[in-house]
Design a protein around this motif. Structure first.
Motif, mmCIF file in Angstrom:
data_model
loop_
_atom_site.group_PDB
_atom_site.id
_atom_site.type_symbol
_atom_site.label_atom_id
_atom_site.label_comp_id
_atom_site.label_asym_id
_atom_site.label_seq_id
_atom_site.Cartn_x
_atom_site.Cartn_y
_atom_site.Cartn_z
ATOM 1 N N ASN A 46 1.344 -1.797 -0.688
ATOM 2 C CA ASN A 46 2.141 -1.047 0.280
ATOM 3 C C ASN A 46 3.291 -1.954 0.697
ATOM 4 N N ASP A 47 3.935 -1.703 1.830
ATOM 5 C CA ASP A 47 5.104 -2.495 2.218
ATOM 6 C C ASP A 47 4.767 -3.931 2.584
ATOM 7 N N THR A 48 3.510 -4.197 2.924
ATOM 8 C CA THR A 48 3.179 -5.534 3.434
ATOM 9 C C THR A 48 2.105 -6.264 2.643
ATOM 10 N N HIS A 49 1.214 -5.544 1.949
ATOM 11 C CA HIS A 49 0.078 -6.186 1.283
ATOM 12 C C HIS A 49 -0.065 -5.710 -0.165
ATOM 13 N N HIS A 50 -0.911 -6.427 -0.920
ATOM 14 C CA HIS A 50 -1.250 -6.020 -2.274
ATOM 15 C C HIS A 50 -2.740 -6.294 -2.517
ATOM 16 N N TRP A 51 -3.338 -5.584 -3.499
ATOM 17 C CA TRP A 51 -4.769 -5.731 -3.816
ATOM 18 C C TRP A 51 -5.050 -5.074 -5.162
ATOM 19 N N ARG A 52 -6.276 -5.291 -5.669
ATOM 20 C CA ARG A 52 -6.738 -4.600 -6.873
ATOM 21 C C ARG A 52 -7.898 -3.698 -6.501
ATOM 22 N N ILE A 53 -7.947 -2.533 -7.107
ATOM 23 C CA ILE A 53 -8.982 -1.557 -6.774
ATOM 24 C C ILE A 53 -10.159 -1.683 -7.735
ATOM 25 N N CYS A 54 -11.336 -1.221 -7.277
ATOM 26 C CA CYS A 54 -12.525 -1.174 -8.128
ATOM 27 C C CYS A 54 -12.502 0.120 -8.925
ATOM 28 N N GLU A 55 -12.600 0.009 -10.247
ATOM 29 C CA GLU A 55 -12.532 1.185 -11.106
ATOM 30 C C GLU A 55 -13.910 1.725 -11.481
ATOM 31 N N GLU A 56 -14.967 1.121 -10.912
ATOM 32 C CA GLU A 56 -16.324 1.605 -11.173
ATOM 33 C C GLU A 56 -16.481 2.997 -10.577
ATOM 34 N N SER A 57 -17.056 3.903 -11.318
ATOM 35 C CA SER A 57 -17.252 5.274 -10.858
ATOM 36 C C SER A 57 -18.046 5.303 -9.553
ATOM 37 N N GLY A 58 -17.518 5.998 -8.557
ATOM 38 C CA GLY A 58 -18.214 6.140 -7.287
ATOM 39 C C GLY A 58 -18.007 4.988 -6.329
ATOM 40 N N CYS A 59 -17.282 3.960 -6.726
ATOM 41 C CA CYS A 59 -17.060 2.799 -5.858
ATOM 42 C C CYS A 59 -15.771 3.015 -5.068
ATOM 43 N N ASP A 60 -15.908 3.266 -3.796
ATOM 44 C CA ASP A 60 -14.765 3.580 -2.943
ATOM 45 C C ASP A 60 -14.743 2.606 -1.772
ATOM 46 N N ILE A 61 -14.033 1.494 -1.919
ATOM 47 C CA ILE A 61 -13.999 0.469 -0.874
ATOM 48 C C ILE A 61 -12.880 0.786 0.102
ATOM 49 N N THR A 62 -13.231 0.926 1.360
ATOM 50 C CA THR A 62 -12.228 1.201 2.397
ATOM 51 C C THR A 62 -11.973 -0.002 3.292
ATOM 52 N N ASP A 63 -12.860 -0.969 3.248
ATOM 53 C CA ASP A 63 -12.678 -2.188 4.042
ATOM 54 C C ASP A 63 -11.738 -3.125 3.276
ATOM 55 N N ASN A 64 -10.551 -3.386 3.857
ATOM 56 C CA ASN A 64 -9.546 -4.190 3.160
ATOM 57 C C ASN A 64 -10.074 -5.555 2.753
ATOM 58 N N SER A 65 -10.927 -6.142 3.592
ATOM 59 C CA SER A 65 -11.428 -7.480 3.301
ATOM 60 C C SER A 65 -12.292 -7.512 2.046
ATOM 61 N N GLN A 66 -12.808 -6.339 1.609
ATOM 62 C CA GLN A 66 -13.652 -6.276 0.427
ATOM 63 C C GLN A 66 -12.853 -6.012 -0.854
ATOM 64 N N LYS A 67 -11.519 -5.749 -0.682
ATOM 65 C CA LYS A 67 -10.692 -5.461 -1.849
ATOM 66 C C LYS A 67 -10.308 -6.769 -2.537
ATOM 67 N N ASP A 68 -10.295 -6.741 -3.860
ATOM 68 C CA ASP A 68 -10.013 -7.961 -4.600
ATOM 69 C C ASP A 68 -8.547 -8.372 -4.437
ATOM 70 N N GLY A 69 -8.334 -9.644 -4.060
ATOM 71 C CA GLY A 69 -6.985 -10.192 -3.959
ATOM 72 C C GLY A 69 -6.171 -9.641 -2.826
ATOM 73 N N TYR A 70 -6.817 -9.026 -1.835
ATOM 74 C CA TYR A 70 -6.074 -8.428 -0.728
ATOM 75 C C TYR A 70 -5.339 -9.532 0.060
ATOM 76 N N ALA A 71 -3.993 -9.407 0.153
ATOM 77 C CA ALA A 71 -3.205 -10.441 0.829
ATOM 78 C C ALA A 71 -1.817 -9.913 1.136
ATOM 79 N N GLU A 72 -1.128 -10.603 2.058
ATOM 80 C CA GLU A 72 0.263 -10.271 2.358
ATOM 81 C C GLU A 72 1.153 -10.702 1.199
ATOM 82 N N HIS A 73 2.284 -9.981 1.041
ATOM 83 C CA HIS A 73 3.240 -10.352 0.014
ATOM 84 C C HIS A 73 3.800 -11.748 0.290
ATOM 85 N N ASP A 74 3.991 -12.517 -0.756
ATOM 86 C CA ASP A 74 4.553 -13.861 -0.647
ATOM 87 C C ASP A 74 5.749 -13.960 -1.597
#
Length: 429
Positions: A46-74
Motif C-alpha cells: 500500500n502507500d506505506t508498507h509492503h508484505w508477501r501473502i500466503c498462497e496456501e488454500s484457506g490461509c487468510d492472515i489478517t494480522d499484519n505482524s504475521q505477514k511475511d516481510g511486513y515492513a515500511e517502505h525504505d
C-alpha cells in the motif's frame, strides 16, 4: 459396544484434526506453530508498507505482524525492495562502464531501474575506445524528466568544447550553475540551439575563453554568467534575450563591443562593470538600467541612450571617460557628475526641456546638437562652457526663436553660432 466405542474415537480424532487445521491457517490472534506457509514470490503493498501473502488454500492472515516481510517502505537505496515506484528515484551508478558494440554507459544498480548515465558513442584513440574521454561532461536529469542540464566539465581537457544537443536520447536544455566555473583551459564553446538557460556563474572565471555563441531561445544571461572571462573579445546576444542580470559580464576586460538586442528590457547591477576595453555602447529603447551597470569601464568614451530608457543614475557610468553622449534631454542631469570633466560632444535626441544650468561647467564641451522636440531651455544652461562654439539645432530659425529660453545664455563665455536647418544665427552682442 465395541462398534460404538470405535465410532466415538474416530469422531474425536476428526474434531482434533479440524481444530489443528484451523489454528495452523492463521485464525486471528492465534499463533501458528505447525503450518508451513506458501509465501508469494512478489510483494503486495500500500502507500506505506509492503508484505508477501500466503498462497496456501484457506490461509487468510489478517494480522499484519504475521505477514511475511511486513515492513515500511525504505527508499534509502533508490526504489523500495517491494519495487513500489518512487517519485524521486535515487540512482546508484555502477563503478565500471557497461558497453555495447557502439556505446558505453554506467548502469543503475537499483533493481528494475533501466536508467543510464553518460551514455555515449565510443571514442577511439589509436584503435582503442577511451570510454568517457569525449563525453565526460556531467549531466543531470531535469525535474521534467524529459531533458538534461550540464552540471560540470567532468574530466574533459579539450580547449574547444562542443556541447551536444542531446544526451541519452533527451535534449540538453540548460548549462547549470557554475558548470564551467574557473575552467581556465577552455578557449571556445559551441552551444546548441536546444539550450535555453545559461545559469548563474556558468562560465565564471574562464579566463582563456575567447568565443562562445548564445543560441536563440536564451531569455536571460544569469548573474555572473561570464564574469571574469578576461579573454572574451566579443559576444552576440540573440533577439530572445530580455535580461542581463547582476554582474553577468563584470571584468570581461577584453570585451571591445557588444550589440544589445531590441528585445532587452533590463540591464542589472554591475552587469558590464570593469569591462576595460569597451569603447562604446548603445542602450536600446525601453531598457531599465540598474545602478553601476557600466561602472569603471575605463575605455568607454561614447554612449547612446535611446528614448524611454529608465533607471539612469549618477553611478550608471561611474568612472567612465565619456566624450560623446547621445541622450534624451531628461538624462543629462542624471549623468552630469560622470561626464563633467570629459564630455566634448552632446546630442540631445529627444525631450522637451533642457533644465536650469543643465550644461554649466562642462569645460571641455565643444559641440551640442539639440532636437527640434525641445521647447524650453533654462537660465544659465551653458554657464562656464568655455570651449562651446557650435550649437546645432535640428529645426528652422523660426522654430529656434519660438523656444522659451529666457537668460539661457547668461554667462556664456565664448562667441557661438546657432546652426539651424535653414541658416545660422550668430550670438547677439
Amino acid at each position: 459396544m465395541k462398534k460404538k466405542f470405535l465410532i466415538t474415537v474416530f469422531s474425536l480424532v476428526c474434531v482434533l484434526v479440524c481444530v489443528f487445521t484451523l489454528v495452523a491457517c492463521g485464525i486471528p490472534n492465534q499463533p501458528s506453530s505447525t503450518h508451513t506457509h506458501l509465501w508469494s514470490h512478489t510483494y503486495e503493498y500500500n502507500d506505506t508498507h509492503h508484505w508477501r501473502i500466503c498462497e496456501e488454500s484457506g490461509c487468510d492472515i489478517t494480522d499484519n505482524s504475521q505477514k511475511d516481510g511486513y515492513a515500511e517502505h525504505d527508499y534509502s537505496r533508490g526504489d523500495c525492495i517491494c519495487y513500489k515506484p518512487y517519485s524521486e528515484h535515487l540512482h546508484i551508478w555502477s563503478q565500471e562502464y557497461v558497453t555495447s558494440e557502439t556505446y558505453h554507459w554506467y548502469k543503475c544498480t537499483v533493481p528494475l531501474c533501466t536508467e543510464k548515465n553518460e551514455n555515449a558513442k565510443h571514442n577511439f584513440v589509436n584503435g582503442k575506445c577511451v570510454c568517457g574521454l569525449s563525453s565526460s561532461l556531467k549531466y543531470k536529469l531535469n525535474a521534467d524528466k524529459e531533458s538534461y542540464s550540464i552540471t560540470s566539465i567532468g574530466t574533459i581537457n579539450d580547449k574547444n568544447i562542443t556541447i551536444p544537443s542531446e544526451y541519452d536520447g533527451k535534449p540538453v536544455t540548460s548549462i547549470g550553475r557554475e558548470a564551467f566555473r574557473e575552467c581556465k583551459n577552455i578557449e571556445s564553446v559551441v552551444v546548441p540551439e536546444s539550450v535555453s538557460v545559461i545559469d548563474d556563474s556558468a562560465f565564471y572565471g574562464c579566463t582563456n575563453l575567447k568565443t562562445i555563441n548564445i543560441p536563440n531561445g536564451v531569455k536571460e544571461i544569469a548573474a555572473s554568467a561570464f564574469s571574469n572571462c578576461s579573454a572574451l573579445t566579443n559576444i552576440e546576444l540573440p533577439d530572445s534575450v530580455t535580461k542581463i542580470s547582476t554582474g553577468a559580464f563584470t571584468a570581461c576586460s577584453s570585451l571591445q563591443a557588444i550589440d544589445l538586442p531590441e528585445s532587452l528590457t533590463n540591464i542589472g547591477i554591475l552587469a558590464f562593470s570593469r569591462c576595460s576595453s569597451l569603447t562604446s555602447i548603445v542602450v536600446p529603447n525601453n531598457v531599465v538600467l540598474e545602478n553601476s551597470a557600466f561602472a569603471t569601464c575605463s575605455a568607454l568614451k561614447e554612449i547612446t541612450i535611446c528614448d524611454d530608457v529608465t533607471g539612469v543614475g549618477s553611478t550608471t557610468f561611474r568612472e567612465c571617460p565619456i566624450e560623446k553622449a547621445t541622450i534624451p534631454a531628461s538624462v543629462m542631469q542624471n549623468i552630469y557628475t560622470t561626464v563633467q570633466t570629459t564630455i566634448k560632444t552632446i546630442i540631445i535626441s529627444s525631450g522637451e526641456s533642457i533644465g536650469y544650468s543643465a550644461f554649466a561647467g562642462l569645460t571641455k564641451l565643444e559641440s551640442i546638437t539639440i532636437s527640434k522636440s525641445v521647447t524650453s531651455i533654462g537660465a544659465g544652461a551653458f554657464v562656464g562652457c568655455s570651449k562651446l562654439t557650435n550649437i546645432i539645432y535640428n529645426g528652422t530659425q523660426d522654430e529656434w526663436n519660438a523656444i522659451s529660453k529666457t537668460n539661457w545664455d547668461v554667462g556664456f563665455s565664448t562667441e557661438y553660432v546657432i546652426h539651424c536647418t535653414d541658416g545660422d544665427i550668430a550670438k547677439e552682442n
